[in-house]
Design an enzyme around this catalytic site. Structure first.
Site, PDB file in Angstrom:
ATOM      1  N   ASP A 337      -0.308   5.494   6.479  1.00 17.35           N
ATOM      2  CA  ASP A 337      -0.112   5.238   5.320  1.00 17.35           C
ATOM      3  C   ASP A 337       0.857   4.271   5.294  1.00 17.35           C
ATOM      4  O   ASP A 337       1.745   4.129   6.588  1.00 17.35           O
ATOM      5  CB  ASP A 337       0.343   6.628   4.636  1.00 17.35           C
ATOM      6  CG  ASP A 337       0.817   6.417   3.605  1.00 17.35           C
ATOM      7  OD1 ASP A 337       0.235   5.821   2.574  1.00 17.35           O
ATOM      8  OD2 ASP A 337       2.033   6.879   3.176  1.00 17.35           O
ATOM      9  N   ASP A 339       3.671   3.405   2.441  1.00 14.21           N
ATOM     10  CA  ASP A 339       4.956   3.796   2.083  1.00 14.21           C
ATOM     11  C   ASP A 339       5.461   5.199   2.356  1.00 14.21           C
ATOM     12  O   ASP A 339       4.660   5.973   1.923  1.00 14.21           O
ATOM     13  CB  ASP A 339       5.002   3.579   0.448  1.00 14.21           C
ATOM     14  CG  ASP A 339       4.585   2.231   0.184  1.00 14.21           C
ATOM     15  OD1 ASP A 339       5.287   1.303   0.593  1.00 14.21           O
ATOM     16  OD2 ASP A 339       3.581   1.888  -0.665  1.00 14.21           O
TER      17      ASP A 339
END
Length: 501
Positions: A337, A339
């Site tokens: 992922d 952020d």
């Protein structure tokens, strides 16, 4: 129809020995079709001067990748994971291929039925004709009859993926190829002998090489733990002298202890037993050899040291490999992922200047790259659907992430919002599946590292493994529902590289 090598990559692990140049020259001179690529894996420690190699061999491009000194098994794994062809042909850096090797390899692979997972080449070890071979020469000559050695062995890449490649707990070039072959055979595949030939010259060594070779006893312990007591017969390995080494070492220890205790009779008996065992070992090593002073004296000296060295490494292996389980290996790819996982979360960030990497991110990613693992990013960017971001701004931020953290093999982002009911927005599996498709890997052999439940849900729904790295945005419910949790990104990468994902 002439056989080709378009579907094969040659992988050569090396520690920078001069013999590599000789091998590359023989590959260039060999007649036959060109492979898709030659991958040379530099297994020297970080910071070594770059290898200087010809850019092409027999028409095939030469690429150098690094495995950072993690041993020959890890080097070969790094090499085949960097390739994308159906076949991986392993060669050692100290062999020399024959003038028809490439043509013979093409014929070997073309003739392999679908049930054949690997094809072994024939290895010739030239021995002197004017005298009897030395102990070291006889030991090297054993390669000519060894089964499935990766000095010249081709495997289907798919089978390597299914078996997890070579077991990197074998840190020296000794039993890792036998272990792989036994796992491949146990999975129902067949291994065949090919017609191609390579020559393995006897390299120069010092007189203590036989003592250092006793470190292989620790690998023998690992083989027994993984494959049971009958592993030697299954792998075609010689029986060895472990029982005699133990007896000689016990006799020596008993003689020393008895002498210190003043028990002369016991000390004399034990010393006699030690001397007889040592003499028998020395005789067994000297008799087949040239019997010159240059050979006899080192044989006598090393025969004194070999039994306790063998016992020491056997005990070391028993401790090191206690409770060892089956090799799971590294995944084929690692996705992240963006952020909150790789960079500090700035909601709906449209500015590259606001991108800040989380602590340890670049170092962790570089460790995965050094291990030959492709890394990628899968990220939800609903700000696009909400009118808070443009696609150009998302791409600019992604470019800044890559500038800070190094290149990623794949990027996948979802511009939709929850109401769009798309198949890509995490926790839906779309991003993960598309990333795996782009990398040519199976989701089941992929890890996704993220910071919230939707990341783990996307991994699970795609059939991948999720690792949660909690932060301030992670809810207690997210933690409770996660299967694998790491306290930070560095620890998550530690889990992946240890095979515990």
């Amino acid at each position: 129809m002439t056989a080709t090598l378009d579907n094969a990559t040659i992988v050569v692990p090396t520690i920078g020995r001069p013999s590599l140049d000789v091998l590359m020259e023989s590959l260039a001179r060999s007649a036959g079709p060109s492979p898709a690529e030659v991958v040379v894996v530099d297994d020297r420690v970080s910071g070594a001067p770059p290898l200087t190699l010809r850019p092409r061999v027999g028409g095939a491009p030469v690429r150098v990748v690094s495995s950072a000194g993690r041993g020959p098994a890890a080097a070969r794994n790094t090499g085949w994971r960097a390739a994308r062809t159906d076949w991986i042909a392993f060669l050692d850096d100290d062999v020399v291929v024959t003038p028809t090797w490439r043509a013979d390899l093409a014929d070997d692979l073309a003739g392999a039925g679908t049930e054949v997972a690997g094809v072994q080449g024939l290895v010739d070890v030239p021995l002197p004709t004017s005298r009897r071979p030395t102990d070291w020469e006889r030991s090297t000559a054993g390669l000519s009859t060894a089964r499935w050695i990766t000095a010249d062995m081709a495997y289907r890449r798919l089978v390597l993926q299914q078996c997890g490649g070579l077991d990197e707990r074998f840190r020296r070039a000794f039993r890792e190829d036998s272990d792989l072959a036994l796992r491949v055979l146990r999975s129902g595949h067949r291994l065949a002998n090919g017609r191609r030939r390579t020559t393995h010259p006897v390299r120069l060594v010092d007189r203590w090489v036989s003592v250092r070779s006793q470190a292989g006893n620790a690998d023998d312990v690992l083989m027994a733990r993984l494959h049971g007591k009958g592993w030697r017969e299954a792998a075609g390995a010689p029986k060895g002298r472990r029982t005699k080494h133990f007896a000689i070492t016990v006799a020596a220890a008993t003689a020393a202890a008895a002498a210190l205790a003043g028990r002369r009779s016991l000390a004399a008996s034990a010393a006699t037993a030690w001397l007889a065992g040592t003499a028998e070992l020395a005789s067994a090593r000297i008799a087949p050899g040239p019997r010159t002073a240059a050979e006899v004296w080192p044989m006598l000296a090393t025969s004194v040291v070999i039994p306790p060295a063998a016992v020491w490494h056997t005990l070391r292996g028993a401790v090191t490999h206690r409770g060892v389980g089956a090799w799971r290996a590294l995944p084929d790819a690692v996705l992240f992922d963006r952020d909150g996982t790789l960079v500090v979360d700035v909601p709906y960030n449209a500015s590259p200047e606001l991108v800040v990497a989380v602590p340890g991110a670049r170092e962790s990613l570089d460790r995965l790259r050094a291990a030959g693992l492709p890394v990628g990013v899968v990220t939800n960017q609903s700000g696009v659907a909400r009118g808070l971001l443009t696609l150009t701004q998302v791409e600019a931020v992604n470019a800044r992430v890559e500038q800070l953290l190094g290149p990623f093999a794949v990027w996948q982002f979802c511009p939709h919002d929850n109401g769009d009911q798309c198949a890509c927005r995490k926790p839906a599996p779309g991003l993960v599946r598309e990333a795996c498709r782009g990398l040519g890997v199976e989701p089941a052999r992929t890890v996704l590292v993220g910071d919230i439940a939707s990341d783990i849900g996307a991994a699970t729904s795609a059939g991948a493994t999720g690792i949660l790295v909690p932060n301030e945005a992670t809810s207690p419910e997210d933690v409770a529902g996660a299967g694998v949790i790491a306290p930070d990104l560095v620890a998550a990468v530690d889990l992946i590289l240890s095979g515990a994902w």
